[in-house]
Design a protein around this motif. Structure first.
Motif, PDB file in Angstrom:
ATOM      1  N   SER A  30       0.977  -1.255  -0.077  1.00  0.00           N
ATOM      2  CA  SER A  30       0.150  -0.089  -0.001  1.00  0.00           C
ATOM      3  C   SER A  30       0.911   1.453  -0.051  1.00  0.00           C
ATOM      4  CB  SER A  30      -1.104   0.007   1.300  1.00  0.00           C
ATOM      5  OG  SER A  30      -1.384   1.144   1.463  1.00  0.00           O
ATOM      6  N   GLY A  31       0.635   2.163  -0.841  1.00  0.00           N
ATOM      7  CA  GLY A  31       1.063   3.456  -0.884  1.00  0.00           C
ATOM      8  C   GLY A  31       0.776   4.171   0.546  1.00  0.00           C
ATOM      9  N   PHE A  36       2.595   6.778   5.505  1.00  0.00           N
ATOM     10  CA  PHE A  36       2.643   6.607   7.006  1.00  0.00           C
ATOM     11  C   PHE A  36       4.003   6.880   7.626  1.00  0.00           C
ATOM     12  CE2 PHE A  36       1.704   6.000  11.238  1.00  0.00           C
ATOM     13  CZ  PHE A  36       0.333   6.381  11.590  1.00  0.00           C
ATOM     14  N   VAL A  37       4.949   5.913   7.093  1.00  0.00           N
ATOM     15  CA  VAL A  37       6.111   5.747   7.581  1.00  0.00           C
ATOM     16  C   VAL A  37       7.191   6.836   7.412  1.00  0.00           C
ATOM     17  CG1 VAL A  37       5.934   3.320   7.856  1.00  0.00           C
ATOM     18  CG2 VAL A  37       6.927   4.321   5.821  1.00  0.00           C
ATOM     19  N   THR A  38       6.535   7.559   6.293  1.00  0.00           N
ATOM     20  CA  THR A  38       7.497   8.787   5.831  1.00  0.00           C
ATOM     21  C   THR A  38       7.098  10.002   6.438  1.00  0.00           C
ATOM     22  OG1 THR A  38       6.387   9.015   3.840  1.00  0.00           O
ATOM     23  CG2 THR A  38       8.504   7.842   3.975  1.00  0.00           C
ATOM     24  N   GLY A  39       5.869   9.926   7.514  1.00  0.00           N
ATOM     25  CA  GLY A  39       5.455  11.249   8.172  1.00  0.00           C
ATOM     26  C   GLY A  39       4.654  12.144   7.311  1.00  0.00           C
ATOM     27  N   ILE A  40       4.056  11.577   6.457  1.00  0.00           N
ATOM     28  CA  ILE A  40       3.094  12.569   5.646  1.00  0.00           C
ATOM     29  C   ILE A  40       1.631  12.085   5.672  1.00  0.00           C
ATOM     30  CG2 ILE A  40       5.177  13.421   4.169  1.00  0.00           C
ATOM     31  CD1 ILE A  40       4.018  11.766   1.808  1.00  0.00           C
ATOM     32  N   TYR A  41       1.286  11.124   6.309  1.00  0.00           N
ATOM     33  CA  TYR A  41      -0.045  10.666   6.165  1.00  0.00           C
ATOM     34  C   TYR A  41      -1.094  11.629   6.514  1.00  0.00           C
ATOM     35  CZ  TYR A  41      -3.735   6.931   6.069  1.00  0.00           C
ATOM     36  OH  TYR A  41      -4.787   6.549   5.956  1.00  0.00           O
ATOM     37  N   ALA A 165     -11.874   4.262  -8.770  1.00  0.00           N
ATOM     38  CA  ALA A 165     -12.331   4.816  -7.241  1.00  0.00           C
ATOM     39  C   ALA A 165     -11.895   3.948  -6.159  1.00  0.00           C
ATOM     40  CB  ALA A 165     -13.856   4.966  -7.099  1.00  0.00           C
ATOM     41  N   LEU A 166     -12.487   2.523  -6.369  1.00  0.00           N
ATOM     42  CA  LEU A 166     -12.004   1.523  -4.973  1.00  0.00           C
ATOM     43  C   LEU A 166     -10.730   1.522  -4.714  1.00  0.00           C
ATOM     44  CD1 LEU A 166     -13.796  -0.114  -3.093  1.00  0.00           C
ATOM     45  CD2 LEU A 166     -13.766  -1.844  -4.906  1.00  0.00           C
ATOM     46  N   ALA A 167      -9.860   1.537  -5.763  1.00  0.00           N
ATOM     47  CA  ALA A 167      -8.504   1.095  -5.516  1.00  0.00           C
ATOM     48  C   ALA A 167      -7.874   2.288  -4.899  1.00  0.00           C
ATOM     49  CB  ALA A 167      -7.875   1.065  -6.860  1.00  0.00           C
ATOM     50  N   ILE A 168      -8.172   3.716  -5.132  1.00  0.00           N
ATOM     51  CA  ILE A 168      -7.573   4.903  -4.097  1.00  0.00           C
ATOM     52  C   ILE A 168      -8.032   4.793  -2.969  1.00  0.00           C
ATOM     53  CG2 ILE A 168      -9.229   6.430  -4.860  1.00  0.00           C
ATOM     54  CD1 ILE A 168      -5.532   6.763  -5.253  1.00  0.00           C
ATOM     55  N   CYS A 169      -9.312   4.439  -2.812  1.00  0.00           N
ATOM     56  CA  CYS A 169      -9.819   4.217  -1.409  1.00  0.00           C
ATOM     57  C   CYS A 169      -8.763   3.321  -0.598  1.00  0.00           C
ATOM     58  CB  CYS A 169     -11.133   3.831  -0.907  1.00  0.00           C
ATOM     59  SG  CYS A 169     -12.325   5.174  -1.853  1.00  0.00           S
ATOM     60  N   ALA A 170      -8.613   2.092  -1.001  1.00  0.00           N
ATOM     61  CA  ALA A 170      -7.640   1.182  -0.514  1.00  0.00           C
ATOM     62  C   ALA A 170      -6.181   1.661  -0.447  1.00  0.00           C
ATOM     63  CB  ALA A 170      -7.444  -0.152  -1.384  1.00  0.00           C
ATOM     64  N   MET A 171      -5.736   2.504  -1.392  1.00  0.00           N
ATOM     65  CA  MET A 171      -4.482   2.909  -1.186  1.00  0.00           C
ATOM     66  C   MET A 171      -4.174   3.832  -0.133  1.00  0.00           C
ATOM     67  SD  MET A 171      -2.208   5.730  -3.745  1.00  0.00           S
ATOM     68  CE  MET A 171      -3.110   6.812  -2.516  1.00  0.00           C
ATOM     69  N   VAL A 172      -5.286   4.786  -0.009  1.00  0.00           N
ATOM     70  CA  VAL A 172      -5.149   5.927   1.122  1.00  0.00           C
ATOM     71  C   VAL A 172      -4.967   4.789   2.509  1.00  0.00           C
ATOM     72  CG1 VAL A 172      -6.369   7.425   2.487  1.00  0.00           C
ATOM     73  CG2 VAL A 172      -6.219   7.475  -0.186  1.00  0.00           C
ATOM     74  N   LEU A 173      -5.594   3.687   2.742  1.00  0.00           N
ATOM     75  CA  LEU A 173      -5.354   2.911   4.036  1.00  0.00           C
ATOM     76  C   LEU A 173      -4.217   2.147   3.949  1.00  0.00           C
ATOM     77  CD1 LEU A 173      -8.802   1.194   4.130  1.00  0.00           C
ATOM     78  CD2 LEU A 173      -8.206   2.916   5.650  1.00  0.00           C
ATOM     79  N   PRO A 174      -3.302   2.267   5.096  1.00  0.00           N
ATOM     80  CA  PRO A 174      -2.014   1.693   5.047  1.00  0.00           C
ATOM     81  C   PRO A 174      -2.509   0.181   4.990  1.00  0.00           C
ATOM     82  CG  PRO A 174      -1.968   3.849   6.589  1.00  0.00           C
ATOM     83  CD  PRO A 174      -3.450   3.456   5.963  1.00  0.00           C
ATOM     84  N   GLY A 175      -1.762  -0.589   4.512  1.00  0.00           N
ATOM     85  CA  GLY A 175      -2.138  -2.165   4.541  1.00  0.00           C
ATOM     86  C   GLY A 175      -2.933  -2.613   3.492  1.00  0.00           C
ATOM     87  N   ILE A 176      -3.686  -1.942   2.997  1.00  0.00           N
ATOM     88  CA  ILE A 176      -4.692  -2.345   1.872  1.00  0.00           C
ATOM     89  C   ILE A 176      -4.449  -1.820   0.477  1.00  0.00           C
ATOM     90  CG2 ILE A 176      -7.049  -2.411   0.996  1.00  0.00           C
ATOM     91  CD1 ILE A 176      -6.800  -3.830   3.770  1.00  0.00           C
ATOM     92  N   SER A 177      -3.593  -2.817  -0.104  1.00  0.00           N
ATOM     93  CA  SER A 177      -3.063  -2.265  -1.345  1.00  0.00           C
ATOM     94  C   SER A 177      -4.186  -1.920  -2.532  1.00  0.00           C
ATOM     95  CB  SER A 177      -2.368  -3.439  -2.103  1.00  0.00           C
ATOM     96  OG  SER A 177      -1.996  -3.265  -3.207  1.00  0.00           O
ATOM     97  N   GLY A 178      -3.824  -0.974  -2.994  1.00  0.00           N
ATOM     98  CA  GLY A 178      -4.811  -0.458  -4.210  1.00  0.00           C
ATOM     99  C   GLY A 178      -4.653  -1.489  -5.601  1.00  0.00           C
ATOM    100  N   SER A 179      -3.520  -1.602  -5.693  1.00  0.00           N
ATOM    101  CA  SER A 179      -3.183  -2.558  -6.998  1.00  0.00           C
ATOM    102  C   SER A 179      -3.740  -4.114  -6.658  1.00  0.00           C
ATOM    103  CB  SER A 179      -1.628  -2.522  -7.326  1.00  0.00           C
ATOM    104  OG  SER A 179      -1.078  -2.852  -6.084  1.00  0.00           O
ATOM    105  N   PHE A 180      -3.668  -4.409  -5.354  1.00  0.00           N
ATOM    106  CA  PHE A 180      -4.297  -5.779  -4.953  1.00  0.00           C
ATOM    107  C   PHE A 180      -5.836  -5.611  -5.245  1.00  0.00           C
ATOM    108  CE2 PHE A 180      -6.047  -8.863  -2.179  1.00  0.00           C
ATOM    109  CZ  PHE A 180      -5.644 -10.183  -2.813  1.00  0.00           C
ATOM    110  N   ILE A 181      -6.298  -4.747  -5.037  1.00  0.00           N
ATOM    111  CA  ILE A 181      -7.962  -4.441  -5.260  1.00  0.00           C
ATOM    112  C   ILE A 181      -8.027  -4.600  -6.606  1.00  0.00           C
ATOM    113  CG2 ILE A 181      -9.728  -2.885  -5.031  1.00  0.00           C
ATOM    114  CD1 ILE A 181      -9.161  -4.301  -2.482  1.00  0.00           C
ATOM    115  N   LEU A 182      -7.225  -3.924  -7.515  1.00  0.00           N
ATOM    116  CA  LEU A 182      -7.450  -3.902  -8.927  1.00  0.00           C
ATOM    117  C   LEU A 182      -7.063  -5.301  -9.544  1.00  0.00           C
ATOM    118  CD1 LEU A 182      -5.473  -0.884  -9.985  1.00  0.00           C
ATOM    119  CD2 LEU A 182      -7.904  -1.152  -9.875  1.00  0.00           C
TER     120      LEU A 182
END
Length: 305
Positions: A30-31, A36-41, A165-182
């Motif tokens: 997940s992006g 999150f780990v780079t401090g910009i979440y 739309a669904l993938a970007i929601c997943a991307m915003v969530l740490p741990g849930i990969s947008g590309s895996f949703i795709l």
């Protein structure tokens, strides 16, 4: 929200955007975790939440400069530009690496995501029954989602809009990969091919879906962080832990389903000692350690707040 940044600080934001983009090219990573780990979440979520009617009224009443500041425009522009550059630049490379060297690639990201579990959990100021319960719920939900079989490739434009739309929601969530949703939706290969072939009809359609998903989901996340920070972080930590199921490096193919020219692969995780082929164990361990260490290197470069 940050004050005025200098060129060097914007360059770091650009590189963090590139890292988020590369992560999103890998199904299972997940992006949002990178953010999150780079401090910009939280700045990322808050800035997205600023894209609303009130902000555009500021443009009308006080001019573009006031609007751009209210939006936190420089941050969003540099971050998304970094993501776009990495996605367009590395899509072919990541596809080649996943085809020809899957085990060390998955091992690297497994180590990176595993370290992210500890990093995000450390951000929870107080653990109690509610946070533990939501941590377990997040873990089980992510484990269940990553265990679902992928769908056949799908290329209709309305479906691709929905996928974005669904993938970007997943991307915003740490741990849930947008590309895996795709991958689950059957859109991953279509979108990756469109990026490689510069098919702008598909790219624009998915992009519009991404914008729609971002604007709707960011508001929910910002509200959760403002009112239920600890339990939200606990849930996100669970998501990250459960997602490790998808990026385990060693898998056994159970079934390959042919649907016309497309193939859907059903597999399961196995021990490296039961892997059918060269498990490349030493290299996998080395790459996992590199990925694990990288999170703590990123932590040192992140803002302390």
């Amino acid at each position: 929200m940050k004050g005025s940044r200098n060129i060097t600080q914007h360059l770091f934001i650009f590189f963090k955007g590139m890292a988020m983009g590369i992560a999103e090219l890998v199904p299972g990573v997940s992006g949002g975790t990178i953010a999150f780990v780079t401090g910009i979440y939280e700045e990322f979520i808050s800035s997205l939440n600023n894209i609303k009617g009130h902000t555009f009224k500021v443009w009308k009443t006080n001019g573009f400069s006031a609007f751009w500041k209210e939006l936190n425009g420089p941050f969003l522009l540099v971050l998304f530009f970094g993501m776009l550059v990495s996605i367009l630049s590395f899509s072919k490379l990541m596809a080649w690496l996943l085809d020809h060297h899957p085990i060390p690639v998955w091992a690297f990201f497994f180590g990176l995501v595993l370290a992210s579990v500890f990093f995000v959990a450390k951000s929870i100021s107080r653990w109690h029954l509610g946070t533990v319960a939501l941590f377990l719920v997040g873990s089980l939900v992510a484990y269940f989602i990553t265990g679902l079989p992928p769908s056949a490739n799908t290329g209709s434009l309305p479906f691709l809009f929905f996928s974005g739309a669904l993938a970007i929601c997943a991307m915003v969530l740490p741990g849930i990969s947008g590309s895996f949703i795709l991958v689950l939706l059957g859109s991953y290969k279509t979108i990756l091919e469109a990026l490689n072939n510069r098919d702008f009809t598909v790219i624009i359609t998915v992009g519009l879906g991404v914008v729609f998903g971002l604007l709707s989901f960011a508001r929910i996340l910002k509200w959760l962080f403002e009112h239920y920070r600890n339990i939200t972080l606990a849930l996100l930590t669970g998501f990250i832990l459960g997602s490790l199921n998808e990026i385990w490096p060693w898998k056994r193919v159970l079934e390959v389903i042919s649907l016309g020219e497309k193939e859907v692969i059903i597999d399961e995780n196995v021990s490296p000692f039961l892997f059918d082929g060269d498990p490349r164990l030493a290299l996998a361990i080395a790459m996992a350690l590199v990925g694990f260490s990288l999170i703590f290197i990123l932590e040192r470069t992140a803002p302390q707040k």
